[in-house]
Design an enzyme around this catalytic site. Structure first.
Site, PDB file in Angstrom:
ATOM      1  N   GLU A  53       0.947   3.740   1.825  1.00 19.31           N
ATOM      2  CA  GLU A  53       1.253   4.098   3.324  1.00 19.31           C
ATOM      3  C   GLU A  53       2.239   3.370   3.825  1.00 19.31           C
ATOM      4  O   GLU A  53       3.458   3.774   4.312  1.00 19.31           O
ATOM      5  CB  GLU A  53       0.146   4.090   4.239  1.00 19.31           C
ATOM      6  CG  GLU A  53      -1.187   4.926   3.970  1.00 19.31           C
ATOM      7  CD  GLU A  53      -2.167   4.020   3.149  1.00 19.31           C
ATOM      8  OE1 GLU A  53      -3.333   4.224   3.366  1.00 19.31           O
ATOM      9  OE2 GLU A  53      -1.735   3.030   2.148  1.00 19.31           O
ATOM     10  N   HIS A  88       0.746  -1.104   0.140  1.00 16.18           N
ATOM     11  CA  HIS A  88       0.075   0.180  -0.067  1.00 16.18           C
ATOM     12  C   HIS A  88       0.806   1.219   0.027  1.00 16.18           C
ATOM     13  O   HIS A  88       2.034   1.242   0.324  1.00 16.18           O
ATOM     14  CB  HIS A  88      -0.944  -0.007   1.216  1.00 16.18           C
ATOM     15  CG  HIS A  88      -2.001  -0.993   1.103  1.00 16.18           C
ATOM     16  ND1 HIS A  88      -2.946  -1.156   2.019  1.00 16.18           N
ATOM     17  CD2 HIS A  88      -2.381  -2.065   0.246  1.00 16.18           C
ATOM     18  CE1 HIS A  88      -3.859  -2.079   1.725  1.00 16.18           C
ATOM     19  NE2 HIS A  88      -3.366  -2.681   0.617  1.00 16.18           N
ATOM     20  N   CYS A 138      -2.419  -0.824   7.509  1.00 17.24           N
ATOM     21  CA  CYS A 138      -1.611   0.564   7.459  1.00 17.24           C
ATOM     22  C   CYS A 138      -1.858   1.218   8.561  1.00 17.24           C
ATOM     23  O   CYS A 138      -0.970   1.937   9.346  1.00 17.24           O
ATOM     24  CB  CYS A 138      -2.081   1.034   6.277  1.00 17.24           C
ATOM     25  SG  CYS A 138      -1.537   0.388   4.582  1.00 17.24           S
TER      26      CYS A 138
END
Length: 152
Positions: free
Chosen positions: A81, A79, A110
């Site tokens: 993040e 992801h 996350c």
């Protein structure tokens, strides 16, 4: 009259630009971690370095018809993040006390990483239905801003 964008507008536009680099075929997400109005790191979603990007044929989530928000482990990609946190770690830069600007609300995985990284504020424009993430954000005392243009 000052026509300069506010800080949230400025950093969210950068997060949108970062998302344009994403290699995920399902969703383009960009993240920018900011401290004291300085960009510390950025990240976008996609396969790890030196790993082939996903295609319609190679996407595990498409292959197994995995709904959004479920079975995060069935994905070759990281992801946005996660990539932003990893970049900070690679370069030895603390993100404690920083703000995350992200095109989408962080998922529960996350969110856990961001909490332990010391992020104190999330600014995002696209909400994501993840009750566990929302519960953890409340419990950890993370400030949430649902971004809308010209709100800063």
């Amino acid at each position: 009259m000052d026509k300069r964008p506010g800080w949230d507008d400025y950093f969210m536009k950068i997060a949108e630009d970062v998302a344009s680099r994403a290699t995920c075929i399902r969703r383009k997400v960009g993240a920018v971690i900011v401290k004291d109005k300085w960009i510390i790191t950025t990240g976008y979603n996609g396969a790890p370095s030196n790993i082939s990007h996903c295609t319609e044929e190679s996407c595990l989530r498409t292959k197994y018809n995995v709904p959004s928000g479920e079975r995060h482990e069935l994905c070759r990609g990281l992801h946005a993040e996660q990539n932003a946190i990893i970049q900070a770690a690679l370069h030895g830069v603390s993100i404690k006390g920083a703000t995350l600007y992200c095109t989408h609300q962080p998922c529960s995985i996350c969110t856990k990483m961001l909490i332990n990284s010391g992020i104190k504020k999330f600014v995002f424009s696209a909400p994501y239905n993840d009750p566990l993430a929302e519960e953890m954000v409340r419990e950890a005392g993370i400030e949430i801003v649902i971004y809308s243009p010209q709100s800063s």
